[in-house]
Design an enzyme around this catalytic site. Structure first.
Site, PDB file in Angstrom:
ATOM      1  N   GLN A 297       0.844  -1.192   0.000  1.00 27.96           N
ATOM      2  CA  GLN A 297       0.000   0.000   0.000  1.00 27.96           C
ATOM      3  C   GLN A 297       0.883   1.248   0.000  1.00 27.96           C
ATOM      4  O   GLN A 297       1.780   1.360   0.830  1.00 27.96           O
ATOM      5  CB  GLN A 297      -0.878  -0.010   1.256  1.00 27.96           C
ATOM      6  CG  GLN A 297      -1.837   1.159   1.360  1.00 27.96           C
ATOM      7  CD  GLN A 297      -2.498   1.221   2.735  1.00 27.96           C
ATOM      8  OE1 GLN A 297      -2.074   0.542   3.663  1.00 27.96           O
ATOM      9  NE2 GLN A 297      -3.522   2.041   2.873  1.00 27.96           N
ATOM     10  N   GLY A 298       0.618   2.166  -0.921  1.00 22.25           N
ATOM     11  CA  GLY A 298       1.375   3.416  -0.977  1.00 22.25           C
ATOM     12  C   GLY A 298       0.468   4.600  -0.697  1.00 22.25           C
ATOM     13  O   GLY A 298       0.055   5.315  -1.626  1.00 22.25           O
TER      14      GLY A 298
ATOM     15  N   SER B 265       0.621   6.545   2.862  1.00 19.01           N
ATOM     16  CA  SER B 265       1.320   7.498   3.739  1.00 19.01           C
ATOM     17  C   SER B 265       2.545   8.079   3.064  1.00 19.01           C
ATOM     18  O   SER B 265       3.228   7.402   2.287  1.00 19.01           O
ATOM     19  CB  SER B 265       1.752   6.803   5.035  1.00 19.01           C
ATOM     20  OG  SER B 265       0.637   6.434   5.792  1.00 19.01           O
TER      21      SER B 265
ATOM     22  N   SER C 118       4.228  -1.829   4.385  1.00 18.80           N
ATOM     23  CA  SER C 118       4.506  -3.245   4.667  1.00 18.80           C
ATOM     24  C   SER C 118       4.572  -4.010   3.356  1.00 18.80           C
ATOM     25  O   SER C 118       3.832  -3.699   2.419  1.00 18.80           O
ATOM     26  CB  SER C 118       3.395  -3.858   5.510  1.00 18.80           C
ATOM     27  OG  SER C 118       3.127  -3.071   6.627  1.00 18.80           O
TER      28      SER C 118
ATOM     29  N   GLU D 131     -10.117  -2.071   5.313  1.00 16.94           N
ATOM     30  CA  GLU D 131      -9.027  -2.329   6.253  1.00 16.94           C
ATOM     31  C   GLU D 131      -9.590  -2.621   7.635  1.00 16.94           C
ATOM     32  O   GLU D 131      -9.058  -3.424   8.384  1.00 16.94           O
ATOM     33  CB  GLU D 131      -8.077  -1.114   6.314  1.00 16.94           C
ATOM     34  CG  GLU D 131      -6.882  -1.339   7.233  1.00 16.94           C
ATOM     35  CD  GLU D 131      -5.965  -0.130   7.337  1.00 16.94           C
ATOM     36  OE1 GLU D 131      -6.425   0.994   7.036  1.00 16.94           O
ATOM     37  OE2 GLU D 131      -4.814  -0.306   7.727  1.00 16.94           O
TER      38      GLU D 131
ATOM     39  N   GLU E  60      -4.993   9.025  18.773  1.00 15.47           N
ATOM     40  CA  GLU E  60      -5.525  10.393  18.830  1.00 15.47           C
ATOM     41  C   GLU E  60      -6.538  10.619  17.701  1.00 15.47           C
ATOM     42  O   GLU E  60      -7.611  11.190  17.925  1.00 15.47           O
ATOM     43  CB  GLU E  60      -4.370  11.406  18.735  1.00 15.47           C
ATOM     44  CG  GLU E  60      -3.481  11.446  19.968  1.00 15.47           C
ATOM     45  CD  GLU E  60      -2.514  10.272  20.071  1.00 15.47           C
ATOM     46  OE1 GLU E  60      -2.325   9.546  19.084  1.00 15.47           O
ATOM     47  OE2 GLU E  60      -1.947  10.079  21.170  1.00 15.47           O
TER      48      GLU E  60
END
Lengths: 386, 309
Positions: free
Chosen positions: A127-128, A130, A162, A245, A369
């Site tokens: 997964q790209g 972030s 990952s 997810e 948060e």
């Protein structure tokens, strides 16, 4: 309300349990939860055997090679696999994120090309999303996709990815309109990880392992046919991915916590526990059962309405904090032996490793948060904080 | 596996909430007319013949409304010990009971009958005096019985473990109702109250403890419903789940009230505000029957020493 398996579910559970008992390879049993390159061959073989037995893509529709099974079956499989200490299918990103997104938004050609190899573990996905400057604030994505004829040329950097070091494809969120801001002008691409200009560097985390990677993209060419969804409509496609997810994630997390807590109880039996340690163990058991029942309620609501509720966020947040407490409690029970690592340590250093790894739990897949703000604003309806 | 309430249970909840909002202090007779006092009593005895999951809905709603009266002590605690005729009298609204399991007896101001466990039996207590004690929660008075002797034998003490499971679960459900109400008050207040030109609920330092409260209450509610289900089908884990539910819900309800008071600022600390009544009930529940640490000690014994899971 009936929390028992139906006769049909009980039969499925029994079949899964028997299959796991005889088919999890000894060298992978108790393997833990990360991926290590040196185990890749064994993990691929394990994943292929899951596929052959029909346990890969349980909830995927049959027309795409899945089992078309219910969420309850998926939950049963996840529970049994965790208790059997079986490693996950190596294609977790493909199965849980890329695949469902392609099923929802993909063209017939994309479905035909990409879905089957996910199930068989012939192709691995990463997964790209972030970036160094777009973490919790995903709408700050800056990796640029510049249109040139029938292709996009991609430049930028992705992080915390990952499986990128072993992946064949990447679900990539890019900014295709340089003048756009925030949620507009984003395009979701399927990136060939073997294309020229893709460079992957491992990120060594504080445990010493390298589960994650940075992906550097310079002048990478992606055909327009590899756009998933609409050009400029990437945000909506990305939301589909994130929804999946957190779909049955709760059950998987609860099952992992149960395994950890069972190990903690045997640790307390083996080494003795003070009154305060016993109190803390009981507290975590109460939390575990509460999380399990909340996951069941969430699953039943999802099965009934088709819309995942806020429980996914709640379960992930509570699980991550519980897992940190459980592993810290184990170190307390270990006394000075908690300082030892790997082969020197009791239980092969599993607890020490898990305590360090658990620091990431409250950060990955939504920081605590951010998740508290989601609960405050979307569940309780409090005024927005920004 | 299905963890959702039935449409009938949802309807019962909606009816109960609407009734209790309109009638904050219903008489025992009014609850009997609604079929609540006999919710779990067999139909041939004049009851509604419903299961413990339906009874659970009522405990949660009565807790939320802080309804005074002996519903918990009669329906959750005493009823399983009562012979058929006495169950019929409860269903008809003619009798209400307290079961004295220790020196402190709940609802002694209002119950018509008192039972006591002794030897191998549960007996009706006769020829006793009632003495009410000073307590903080005015909605659920406590007293002691003075003198008295064992009258009719009601049943064997073999019923006591089942009574304890039902009592702990009912308390947990009440606590969920109390906590949810305290949280609602906080959410409503911080959405309106402005300081420094913004609603205070937009500050994360105010909002996040309320999010935590919601999550703790959700876990408590899942446990309480799980325990109620286990009781309703006679599942072997009912006792353990009831202890877990009461431990979690007692703590979550008190924390919900505490955080709600804090979110309200000074107004939440006044006698006039409903929060003072909510926190007193939450504290009552947390301490009654078995404290949180006592429940956890039981759970630890079962898990660690007895190999139970």
């Amino acid at each position: 309300m009936d929390l028992r398996d139906t006769p049909e579910e009980a039969a499925f559970r029994s079949t899964v349990r028997d299959w796991l008992a005889t088919n999890v390879p000894d060298e992978l049993r108790g393997y833990g939860f990360g991926v290590h390159t040196d185990d890749l061959t064994a993990l691929r073989a394990w994943s292929a055997s899951l596929h052959a037995a029909g346990y890969a893509g349980l909830t995927w529709p049959a027309e795409y090679g899945g089992a078309g099974a219910t969420l309850a079956h998926q939950a049963i499989f996840l529970e049994e696999a965790a208790l059997a200490e079986a490693p996950p299918h190596v294609g977790v990103i493909g199965l849980g994120m890329a695949g469902p997104t392609i099923i929802t938004h993909g063209t017939p050609e994309q479905k035909a090309r990409y879905l089957a190899p996910i199930l068989s573990a012939d192709e691995i996905w990463c997964q790209g999303f972030s970036e160094p400057d777009a973490g919790s604030d995903l709408a700050g994505v800056r990796a640029s996709a510049r249109r040139e004829g029938d292709r996009f040329v991609v430049d930028g950097q992705k992080v915390w990815s990952s499986y990128a070091h072993v992946a064949d494809h990447c679900i990539l969120l890019t900014r295709s309109d340089p003048s756009s801001r925030r949620h507009e002008g984003l395009t979701y691409l399927i990136l060939d990880m073997h294309a020229p200009g893709v460079e992957v560097r491992p990120l060594r985390q504080l445990t010493g392992d390298a589960e994650f990677n940075e992906i550097f993209l310079s002048g990478v060419e992606v055909p327009v046919a590899s756009v998933l969804g609409e050009v400029g409509g990437g945000w909506q496609v990305a939301m589909t991915t994130l929804l999946h997810e957190r779909g049955t994630l709760g059950i998987a997390l609860v099952s992992r916590l149960e395994l950890a807590l069972r190990k903690l109880v045997s640790l307390a039996r083996d080494r003795g526990a003070t009154t305060l340690q016993r109190d803390a163990i009981a507290r975590e058991w109460v939390e575990l059962e509460g999380l399990r029942l909340t996951a069941y309620r969430s699953l039943s609501a999802l099965a009934r309405t088709g819309v995942p509720g806020p429980e996914g966020s709640i379960l992930k947040l509570q699980w991550s904090e519980a897992n940190q407490r459980v592993t810290a409690l184990a170190l307390d029970l270990l006394g000075p032996d908690a300082l030892l690592a790997a082969g020197n340590a009791p239980y092969g250093g599993w607890w020490q490793q898990q305590q360090l790894r658990s620091r990431g739990n409250t950060i990955e897949a939504g920081t605590s948060e951010i998740l508290r703000s989601i609960v405050a604003e979307r569940v309780l309806g409090l005024p927005r904080s920004r | 596996m299905d963890a959702s309430p039935t449409p009938e249970q949802e309807e019962l909840r909606a009816q109960a909430r609407a009734f209790l909002e309109a009638t904050p202090e219903p008489t025992w007779g009014a609850l009997a007319e609604l079929g609540w006092t006999g919710v779990g009593v067999a139909e041939e005895l004049g009851g509604a013949g419903l299961g413990f999951l339906e009874q659970a809905v009522l405990h949660e709603e009565l807790g939320r409304a802080l309804t005074p009266g002996p519903f918990y002590g009669t329906v959750a605690v005493s009823l399983p010990a009562l012979p058929a005729d006495d169950q019929a009298a409860v269903a008809a609204g003619e009798a209400s009971w307290a079961l004295a399991l220790g020196p402190l007896v709940p609802d002694l101001d209002s119950v018509t009958n008192v039972a006591v466990a002794g030897g191998d039996g549960v007996y009706e207590l006769v020829r006793f005096e009632r003495e009410l004690l000073a307590t903080h929660d005015a909605t659920r008075p406590l007293g002691v019985v003075v003198g008295g002797e064992a009258g009719r034998r009601l049943c064997s003490t073999e019923v006591l473990p089942e009574i304890r499971r039902r009592s702990l679960t009912a308390l947990a459900l009440e606590a969920c109702g109390v906590g949810a109400r305290a949280l609602e008050l906080a959410v409503s207040y911080v959405g309106e109250r402005e300081q420094f030109g913004r609603p205070i609920g937009s500050y994360q330092a105010v909002a996040h403890p309320l999010a935590t409260t919601f999550m703790e209450l959700e876990l408590a509610r899942s446990l309480a419903l799980g325990a109620a289900w286990a009781i309703s089908v006679g599942d072997g884990r009912a006792g353990l789940l009831a202890a877990a539910a009461k431990a979690q819900a007692g703590e979550a309800a008190v924390a919900a009230c505490e955080r709600s008071i804090q979110a309200h600022g000074g107004i939440g600390f006044t006698w006039e505000h409903p929060l003072q009544r909510l926190i007193k009930r939450a504290l009552w529940i947390r301490s009654w029957e078995a404290s949180t640490s006592a429940l956890r000690a039981e759970i630890a014994t079962r898990l660690i020493d007895e190999g139970g899971w």
